[in-house]
Design an enzyme around this catalytic site. Sequence first.
Site, PDB file in Angstrom:
ATOM      1  N   LYS A 267      36.078  17.727  29.073  1.00  0.00           N
ATOM      2  CA  LYS A 267      36.553  18.533  27.941  1.00  0.00           C
ATOM      3  C   LYS A 267      35.428  19.403  27.383  1.00  0.00           C
ATOM      4  CE  LYS A 267      35.987  14.749  24.661  1.00  0.00           C
ATOM      5  NZ  LYS A 267      36.610  13.714  23.902  1.00  0.00           N
ATOM      6  N   ARG A 268      34.188  18.926  27.560  1.00  0.00           N
ATOM      7  CA  ARG A 268      33.038  19.724  27.095  1.00  0.00           C
ATOM      8  C   ARG A 268      32.902  21.005  27.923  1.00  0.00           C
ATOM      9  NH1 ARG A 268      33.051  18.442  22.471  1.00  0.00           N
ATOM     10  NH2 ARG A 268      33.287  16.217  22.191  1.00  0.00           N
TER      11      ARG A 268
END
Length: 514
Positions: A267-268
Amino acid sequence: MAQSDIRVRFAPSPTGPLHMGGVRTALYNYLFARKHKGTFVLRVEDTDRTRYVEGAEQYIIDALNWCGLSYDEGVDKGGDYGPYRQSERSMLYRQYAEKMVQEGTAYYAFDTSEELEAMRERLKQQKSDIQQYNAVTRGDMRNSLTLSREEVNELINKNEPYVIRFKMPEDQHIAVNDLIRGEVEVNTNQLDDKILFKSDGMPTYHLANVVDDREMKISHVIRGEEWLPSLPLHFLLYEALGWKEEMPVFAHLPLILNPSGKGKLSKRDGKKQGFPVFPMQWTDPETGETFKGYKEWGYLPEAFINILAFLGWNPGTDRELYTLDELIEAFELEKVGKAGSKFDPDKAKWFNHQYLMKKSDNELAMLFMPVLKKKGYEPPFEFVREVCSLVKERVYLINEIWDHSFFFFQPPEKYDQKMVKKKWKEHTPELLNELKERLKALDEFQADIIKDTVKKLTQEKEVGMGQVMLPLRISLVGTGMGPDVAKIIEMIGKEETIRRIEKAVENINTGNAS
Ligand code: GLU
């Protein structure tokens, strides 16, 4: 209705939102089930209460619904093999764990965390490569293999916390077949005595997973690569429980890698590089951090599905566009690759563009109306439809329709300074003022007539078309982009056109352009 014995399951843990890798696992299960007229089950693996996240289960259900991945049995649907939430099945796992203890393939272990730590420390001191609970160490620990029956009973009666561990066989060569990976081999000396049942009355993933796959008559286990290392243990559990003959077929899907190809897509990566990794918006209940999903970014679910299908599988031809039904037809587990699949955000947008282009102007307008409404505009449907037809070629995401068409609904808030510098000459205001008067005088306000009017003006003034058209575009749109200027003028109408020309002439001429 299922017509075959093929039964597959998607078995997420509600520890957070569903990542696109998880949706891909669900998709491949779905495609396999539908192709073989089998059954697709949604099972929620929520036995790890420490990692349980409120709202995650509902998120998973909503995301599958948005994607159109309907399941036949599952948590909110019921079915013949329920309950489908593992926390509601703990008695069953306990029974099997106890059965294993009775049969000698598992044992009770009473070791405290300090004792376990001391064991690891001792092994470290001895420079042992493997520091785990196994055939080498279990004989020195506090468990039902080293304690007498009376001692064990006494500890249990005293409510002393204990776990049930698998008694890993010694020095056995294990080979398990995986449909995608081929033979997975390991020597049991590499493996530890995994905990099967915890002191909190819940099973661990391994036991619950194997018991449920058996109880729910799962024929094929299709799941992410991260579970491949667990495969030998699962094989041994099937064997210990006497189910080896009916073990499901396993297929471990390759990882989805980040755009650089170095590491698993996270998700980063999405936050940093500006692309979604979740199907729908997710707000972390603890930190309040929000992640927009494919839906909010303006992807169509059918495009998202197509994108996912190609992250790990391809039909072996050049064709890339497949609807869900076409995917069902074409999908084969055997064609899933072993290597990690790199996610390409531009390609993802390309897919969405293809699907947007396939939509009729009517359908696009229907998608765009809610976006407009949020911005405070409720123009007639016909108008929105026309706008969509004019800009759709340039649009990759539903949300971009606005970026490419805002000037149909509101005047530009600023003027592109680079364009102004290049195209706004000293005589521009004079030309635009003259054009304004001529436009005012027009009875019929249609694109071709407007174009003729501009043409005539440029001929009379002996200037190129661009000398009027470009400043005109800057006045109406604020930049050099957009569809045909005459068409924009026709659409926004005479009054608005005049207003925008006046405003531009006033602001840009007086050096007020911002
Ligand atoms: N609960 C596991 C997960 O979260 C399921 C793994 C499996 O499909 O066996 O991915």
